[in-house]
Design an enzyme around this catalytic site. Structure first.
Site, short mmCIF file in Angstrom:
data_model
loop_
_atom_site.label_atom_id
_atom_site.label_comp_id
_atom_site.label_asym_id
_atom_site.label_seq_id
_atom_site.Cartn_x
_atom_site.Cartn_y
_atom_site.Cartn_z
N HIS A 35 1.21 5.82 5.84
CA HIS A 35 0.80 5.89 4.78
C HIS A 35 1.35 7.51 4.93
O HIS A 35 1.77 8.51 6.50
CB HIS A 35 -0.23 5.46 4.21
N ASP A 90 -3.32 5.93 11.67
CA ASP A 90 -2.25 5.81 10.82
C ASP A 90 -1.10 6.08 10.63
O ASP A 90 -0.91 7.84 9.77
CB ASP A 90 -3.15 5.87 9.09
N SER A 103 1.34 -1.27 -0.23
CA SER A 103 -0.17 -0.04 0.26
C SER A 103 0.73 1.10 0.27
O SER A 103 0.64 2.13 -0.50
CB SER A 103 -1.22 -0.04 0.94
#
Length: 422
Positions: free
Chosen positions: A401, A398, A160
């Site tokens: 990312h 998160d 990702s």
């Protein structure tokens, strides 16, 4: 079967040997390592209760002891002779940055990295420009890139974080395309592959989901929350056959190798004849995986046609719970200490990747290593944090990312410099 049994026995012993060697090297390089470790462990016990756990287990606390090592990156073959593009600082620039607006890029993923869309109110993270110490990164020009890539296939391969970088590239390129020409672009999704295709330039900019690079039970890009993680440690052809016709390949594989446990399989997944072994993940397993990847590249890739890149680890900033002291939540400034090293990245894993690339070059397979780890590590302010689409995620942060516009744009600016110079 005898050879398979020997492989299993070897795997059983490798972790102990690796840990002992790593410990000895650490003690040798730092006389105060023992006392520092004790202090660090005490701090962890106080500040990091064991119940704090990220959904995908990316935030293992085994890396919390920082053994700072300055990176001396050989950039003699880089796009700008005599300049290390990876050594520099982040400069605030609200005149020329961001390079595009989040709202103008409709190709971002459903969960991230549209931080502004999902409620982030401070936008300063969009205005930082990566500035190397002794040169300037060439200004990104989407039309010039498309002309350079005319008739070619450009593909990102990985997890990702790799998709995060692919989305950044699509947003960068799209910002240069006149609205009247957007009809000539198509977004295609098939299996593990996402393609952004231009009819006008006959260019494909794609992303291929392969988080371990090798075949695994988490190869479904839409459903990969499976435990235990299972990897066919000697199998890559299932994925690799989709890469052989690419003109540019950008590989990324790190985050999934930082989880705690993995089941290795010799043979077919689900086969009663397969031999499997559950092991705690360690750098030696990463080395075996990259050996499989290296051997495949040497045999299957036409190096006269295909230019390849390998991304160094993208660091994450610790803490799944928003109240965690190590969390990226509510951070609004980069880290300005140039000696800072992101503790989530094991230098041993970077050395394995660098060694694999060096050995490939000795065998005539050239791969450019883009060492973006430290420059990314400064940007604790640039993660999605809680700003994602699902209310469930508001309880977590998160810190792996990146928001867009943001850090992956700098990676792609550097990548652009290499491509345009080739």
């Amino acid at each position: 079967m005898k050879s398979l049994k020997k492989d299993v026995d070897d795997e059983k012993n490798m972790k102990t040997a690796t840990d002992v060697k790593t410990w000895k090297n650490a003690v040798k390089s730092c006389p105060h390592f023992g006392s520092l470790t004790i202090v660090a462990l005490i701090v962890i016990g106080i500040l990091c209760p064991t119940h704090m756990k990220y959904d995908n287990n990316f935030f293992g606390l085994e890396n919390i002891v920082i053994l700072k090592q300055d990176l001396q990156i050989d950039n003699k073959n880089g796009p700008i002779p005599g300049c290390n593009l990876f050594s520099g600082k982040w400069v605030f620039d609200n005149v020329t940055y961001p390079l595009y607006k989040e709202g103008d890029c409709s190709f971002m993923g459903y969960r991230f990295p549209a931080c502004e869309k999902y409620g982030r109110k401070d936008f300063k993270y969009q205005n930082w420009r990566w500035q190397p110490h002794h040169c300037d990164i060439p200004r990104f020009n989407g039309i010039a890139l498309l002309e350079k890539l005319r008739g070619k296939k450009f593909m990102y391969v990985g997890d990702s974080v790799g998709r995060n970088q692919w989305e950044s590239m699509i947003c960068l390129v799209k910002s240069y395309i006149p609205p009247s020409s957007l009809k000539s672009w198509k977004l295609e999704s098939k299996g593990n592959l996402l393609n952004f295709y231009s009819i006008e330039y006959n260019v494909t900019i794609g992303f291929y989901w392969a988080p371990f690079l090798l075949e695994s039970n988490v190869d479904n890009p839409r459903n990969h929350s499976k435990y235990p993680r299972t990897v066919r440690i000697k199998s890559i052809q299932k994925h690799g056959r989709h890469w052989t016709d690419a003109d540019i390949l950008v590989f990324d594989s790190f985050a999934w190798w930082t989880e705690h446990w993995v089941t290795l399989v010799w043979g077919s997944l689900g086969s009663p004849d397969a031999v499997s072994k559950e092991l705690e993940i360690n750098p030696r397993l990463y080395e075996i995986a990259l050996n499989t990847w290296s051997e495949w590249l040497e045999m299957q890739i036409n190096t006269n046609k295909t230019k390849m890149f390998f991304m160094s680890p993208s660091p994450y900033h610790y803490g799944a719970n928003v109240a965690d002291i190590f969390n990226c939540h509510d951070q609004k400034e980069p880290i300005f200490d140039e000696k800072y090293w992101p503790s989530s990245v094991k230098r041993s894993m970077m050395q394995i990747a660098e060694s694999s690339i060096e050995k490939l070059e000795q065998r005539g397979v050239k791969i450019e290593y883009l060492n973006v780890t430290q420059l990314s590590g400064y940007r604790i302010d640039a993660h999605p944090s809680i700003y994602m689409d699902k209310p469930f995620w508001r309880r977590f942060s998160d810190c792996l990312h990146w928001c867009l516009p943001g850090v992956p744009d700098a990676w792609n600016e550097i990548l652009y410099a290499y491509i345009m110079n080739s």
